[in-house]
Design an enzyme around this catalytic site. Structure first.
Site, PDB file in Angstrom:
ATOM      1  N   LYS A   6      99.781  19.425  18.039  1.00 62.06           N
ATOM      2  CA  LYS A   6     100.408  18.270  18.671  1.00 62.06           C
ATOM      3  C   LYS A   6     100.857  18.684  20.067  1.00 62.06           C
ATOM      4  O   LYS A   6     101.610  19.644  20.221  1.00 62.06           O
ATOM      5  CB  LYS A   6     101.596  17.810  17.837  1.00 62.06           C
ATOM      6  CG  LYS A   6     102.278  16.553  18.337  1.00 62.06           C
ATOM      7  CD  LYS A   6     103.343  16.148  17.336  1.00 62.06           C
ATOM      8  CE  LYS A   6     103.976  14.825  17.727  1.00 62.06           C
ATOM      9  NZ  LYS A   6     104.989  14.417  16.735  1.00 62.06           N
ATOM     10  N   ASP A 104     111.299   7.226  11.524  1.00 64.92           N
ATOM     11  CA  ASP A 104     110.032   6.577  11.878  1.00 64.92           C
ATOM     12  C   ASP A 104     109.053   6.629  10.705  1.00 64.92           C
ATOM     13  O   ASP A 104     107.893   6.995  10.866  1.00 64.92           O
ATOM     14  CB  ASP A 104     109.432   7.239  13.117  1.00 64.92           C
ATOM     15  CG  ASP A 104     108.517   6.287  13.902  1.00 64.92           C
ATOM     16  OD1 ASP A 104     108.624   5.052  13.704  1.00 64.92           O
ATOM     17  OD2 ASP A 104     107.700   6.759  14.700  1.00 64.92           O
TER      18      ASP A 104
END
Length: 299
Positions: A6, A104
């Site tokens: 990432k 989230d």
């Protein structure tokens, strides 16, 4: 070994916050339903987070992409549901000195490993705090359709706000629809409101994704949908904890009667909608995820 990397924007302030949040919150966590963080570094102006590679990608592909939609049967979906619930229970564990709030939870942040186990990932918005303290934020972050109504008033993320987002995820995976959609007349359709309407008509099974292959168990589908409605209660203390969610899913506790547990959504909509929608800020991630082949030196 095969890994996923990432890349976090080094220039943006939000990107740095996400990088620190992920390292601080997930760096020492180990659970079979969380995507494990293997390492992190700063390289050539980029912040890099290295994770186990999840070969089957994110759950939303199997719910919304035309080529893959409808390929998950009901046992697979229920297995993913239970796995994500187990991961959230681990994060919220009352026996730990500190609790992690993900902030989230949604289908696109649930990754599937080689055995189609659901693993909760993307901790860029997560918050780590001590039990008994307030996780106060100055503005609301997250994704429309998953945000608990009290966030617009208090700005405080709690385990209960994760439970509210878990409700939207339950409806996504069971109904095969996004939490908020536009119909052909460009009107906004809120999935939880539609499912509540079906429940009130005694037609809650009709909300299930018709593309599920090989049929499904009506009793199990009904349990998951009613549990989703319980988790979507507009008042935080009306929602179950993740420990209770696991007990409902495992059949160790009987789900309460929604008609007595529920307040009128019409009344609560008047309480929340106008003010909440004005205060809510959209969240845009400053990160990207790719297989190791996208970035050199991924071993």
């Amino acid at each position: 070994m095969e890994v996923a990397v990432k890349r976090v924007s080094h220039e943006s302030r939000q990107g740095m916050k996400e990088f620190v949040a992920e390292v601080a919150s997930i760096g020492r966590l180990r659970h079979r339903n969380l995507v494990p963080l293997l390492g992190y570094c700063r390289r050539k102006g980029e912040l890099l987070l290295v994770y186990d590679y999840m070969p089957n990608g994110s759950l939303d592909k199997y719910l919304y992409d035309a080529s893959s939609a409808g390929t998950l049967d009901w046992p697979q979906r229920f297995h993913i549901i239970r796995g994500v619930a187990s991961g959230l229970l681990y994060l919220h564990d009352e026996d730990w000195e500190q609790v992690v709030i993900h902030r989230d939870v949604k289908a696109s942040n649930i990754l599937l490993d080689s055995e189609m186990n659901g693993r909760l990932g993307d901790f860029g918005l997560a918050r780590l705090y001590d039990h008994g303290t307030d996780a106060h934020t100055t503005h609301v972050v997250g994704t429309m359709g998953y945000l608990a109504p009290e966030l617009g008033h208090t700005g405080k993320a709690t385990p209960s706000t994760d439970v509210f987002a878990f409700d939207a995820f339950l409806l996504e995976i069971t109904c095969g629809r996004r939490p908020i959609e536009q119909n052909e007349h460009d009107n906004r359709i809120v999935l939880v409101d539609w499912v509540i309407e079906q429940w009130r008509k005694g037609l809650i099974i009709g909300a299930v994704d018709t593309r599920i292959p090989s049929g499904f168990s009506p009793d199990m589908v009904s349990l998951v949908l009613k549990l989703a409605l319980l988790c979507s209660h507009p008042l935080p203390n009306g929602r179950p904890t993740m420990r209770q969610v696991m007990q409902y899913l495992d059949g160790d506790m009987v789900l309460p009667d929604l008609s007595s547990a529920y307040l009128s959504f019409t009344m609560l909509e008047r309480m929340y909608d106008g003010d909440f929608n004005q205060k809510m800020l959209p969240y845009e991630s400053s990160t990207s995820m790719g297989a190791v082949s996208d970035i050199s030196g991924g071993r």
